[in-house]
Design an enzyme around this catalytic site. Structure first.
Site, mmCIF file in Angstrom:
data_model
loop_
_atom_site.group_PDB
_atom_site.id
_atom_site.type_symbol
_atom_site.label_atom_id
_atom_site.label_comp_id
_atom_site.label_asym_id
_atom_site.label_seq_id
_atom_site.Cartn_x
_atom_site.Cartn_y
_atom_site.Cartn_z
ATOM 1 C CD GLU A 93 -2.669 0.791 2.726
ATOM 2 O OE1 GLU A 93 -3.108 -0.572 3.406
ATOM 3 O OE2 GLU A 93 -3.556 1.686 3.377
ATOM 4 C CB CYS A 106 2.972 7.968 2.623
ATOM 5 S SG CYS A 106 2.842 6.769 4.247
ATOM 6 C CB CYS A 113 5.549 -4.738 9.821
ATOM 7 S SG CYS A 113 6.882 -3.856 10.727
ATOM 8 C CB CYS A 117 3.986 -1.624 16.696
ATOM 9 S SG CYS A 117 5.514 -1.418 16.644
ATOM 10 C CB CYS A 120 1.350 -1.739 13.819
ATOM 11 S SG CYS A 120 1.576 -1.663 12.212
ATOM 12 C CB CYS A 334 -0.950 3.005 8.313
ATOM 13 S SG CYS A 334 -0.972 4.301 8.848
HETATM 14 N N1 SAH Z 1 7.787 0.878 11.330
HETATM 15 C C1 SAH Z 1 8.338 2.453 10.927
HETATM 16 C C2 SAH Z 1 7.728 2.739 9.784
HETATM 17 C C3 SAH Z 1 5.846 2.040 9.660
HETATM 18 S S1 SAH Z 1 4.694 3.320 9.890
HETATM 19 C C4 SAH Z 1 7.741 2.662 12.324
HETATM 20 O O1 SAH Z 1 7.408 2.380 13.299
HETATM 21 O O2 SAH Z 1 7.808 4.264 12.817
HETATM 22 C C5 SAH Z 1 4.381 4.891 10.544
HETATM 23 C C6 SAH Z 1 3.598 4.902 11.578
HETATM 24 O O3 SAH Z 1 2.458 5.297 12.453
HETATM 25 C C7 SAH Z 1 4.153 4.561 13.127
HETATM 26 O O4 SAH Z 1 4.724 5.142 14.182
HETATM 27 C C8 SAH Z 1 3.664 3.581 13.633
HETATM 28 O O5 SAH Z 1 3.235 3.284 14.857
HETATM 29 C C9 SAH Z 1 2.128 4.419 13.595
HETATM 30 N N2 SAH Z 1 1.330 3.595 13.443
HETATM 31 C C10 SAH Z 1 0.624 2.369 13.157
HETATM 32 N N3 SAH Z 1 -0.265 2.131 13.593
HETATM 33 C C11 SAH Z 1 -1.266 2.715 13.954
HETATM 34 C C12 SAH Z 1 -1.976 2.902 14.198
HETATM 35 N N4 SAH Z 1 -3.430 2.168 14.540
HETATM 36 N N5 SAH Z 1 -2.471 4.565 14.617
HETATM 37 C C13 SAH Z 1 -1.781 5.478 14.990
HETATM 38 N N6 SAH Z 1 -0.390 5.407 14.480
HETATM 39 C C14 SAH Z 1 -0.059 3.913 13.976
#
Ligand code: SAH
Length: 348
Positions: A93, A106, A113, A117, A120, A334
């Site tokens: 995406e 983006c 991944c 987290c 996510c 995302c």
């Molecule tokens: N792996 C990298 C980049 C990908 S995510 C990282 O961890 O930074 C980009 C940002 O979106 C990161 O700060 C991530 O923690 C955040 N993110 C992911 N899912 C999310 C969600 N459901 N709500 C808010 N932020 C989210």
């Protein structure tokens, strides 16, 4: 014989490859321009090459050209989400956001991944594989071609952990900001990481001018561990030290991302501890109201809590913004477009 992934070659590598085939060095210039400036869809467009050479290239090389499977356009702000299929069938995406100061893309750095987290969507199915340099570049190229918009800013904030695909991401940044490519200024590129300490330090040594964004999301080691498994590997203090090192090496202001999760990391005490962690650093804090995903029961903090959190940071002189939600009507968090596509496929 395995085909050469031609779009992943930098200029010097392309030159060596072509002279190895017995071609003149100026061919490298032409072909590089077709791929990285004119954004050609394939060899057949390269009309200043002989038919014989094009045929040889078809035989010996693979040519990355992402296939758009779905494009969603927001009726609110024009944000576009692209679902692309890779040559081996995986989907990724990417997003185009239109701002007054220019267009920002983006991109994803991996298919899936493995960082885990908790909030996510991108990590739920685990990691499929790293993206190649050509696949990283072509997300920008296809979006520029499909939308007809010039891309001036780039964020590595899509699916995947960019520093977990370090070598390809490094080469991608060099090629994207090269004057023989799209020539996007490194100052307009932001890389977001969950905090891989050795790789942050390696990145700092690369002599790039890109912005580092750290996904902090918690004000203490304990709370960070509950949200981000990567915190089991690196202490919050070590991560912040690596960021400080990045600033010392590059002089680039740091960004800290902090997703506010209702009742989890959004209290007054959290705001106070966060002040303690980042004050003294040349930085900017980006508060992101968490985007709830159906697989987890995290909720957004309410508006008042978000504002109080922001005010507390501001009172201590910290630069802070609340991330504006783009493309609310086509959103889901995302990585959710990709997930819903994969779920549908697995049910047929
Ligand atoms: N792996 C990298 C980049 C990908 S995510 C990282 O961890 O930074 C980009 C940002 O979106 C990161 O700060 C991530 O923690 C955040 N993110 C992911 N899912 C999310 C969600 N459901 N709500 C808010 N932020 C989210």
């Amino acid at each position: 014989m395995e085909k050469t992934d031609i779009k992943s070659l930098d200029y010097e590598e392309l030159q060596a490859f072509l002279t190895g085939m017995g071609e003149k060095p100026f061919r490298a210039k032409q072909i590089y321009q077709w791929m990285h400036e004119k954004l050609a869809d394939g060899f057949s467009e390269m009309t200043n090459l002989s038919a014989a050479l094009r045929e040889r290239l078809e035989e010996t090389c693979s040519y990355t050209c992402l296939e758009p499977v779905e494009i969603l356009t927001s009726q609110i702000d024009g944000t576009q989400k692209f679902l692309f299929r890779l040559q081996d069938g995986h989907v990724i995406e990417s997003v185009l956001m239109k701002y007054h100061h220019g267009n920002s893309v983006c991109i994803s750095s991996q298919a899936g991944c493995r960082m885990g987290c908790r909030f996510c969507a991108s990590t739920i199915g685990g990691l499929q594989r790293d993206l190649t340099v050509g696949e990283l570049l072509d997300q920008v190229y296809r979006i520029q071609k499909l939308s007809g918009e010039r891309v001036s800013n780039l964020v590595l904030m899509g699916t995947g952990e960019p520093l977990d695909n370090f070598e390809n991401v490094k080469k991608f940044i060099r090629m994207l900001s090269d004057s023989h490519g799209l020539n996007i200024s490194q100052r307009n590129i932001t890389l977001s990481t969950c905090g891989l300490v050795p790789e942050i330090r390696r990145l700092a040594e690369e002599d790039f001018q890109i912005t580092l964004a750290l996904s902090l999301h918690a004000s203490s080691q304990e709370k960070r561990k509950a949200l981000m498994p990567v915190a089991n590997r690196y202490e919050i203090g070590e991560v912040l030290d690596a960021c400080r090192f990045y600033y010392e090496k590059t002089g680039r202001r740091l960004t800290f991302e902090y997703s506010l999760v209702g009742g989890v990391n959004d209290t007054k005490e959290d705001a106070g501890r966060l002040v303690g962690l980042v004050s003294g650093l040349n930085c900017h804090v980006n508060l992101i109201p968490v985007n709830p995903i159906k697989e987890r029961d995290y909720v957004q903090s309410d508006k008042k809590t978000i504002l109080n959190f922001k005010n507390k940071l501001e009172n201590y002189g910290i630069n802070v913004t609340i991330r504006r939600e783009m493309g609310r009507d086509i959103n889901g968090a995302c990585g959710q477009l990709r997930r819903s596509f994969m779920e549908e496929k697995s049910h047929v």
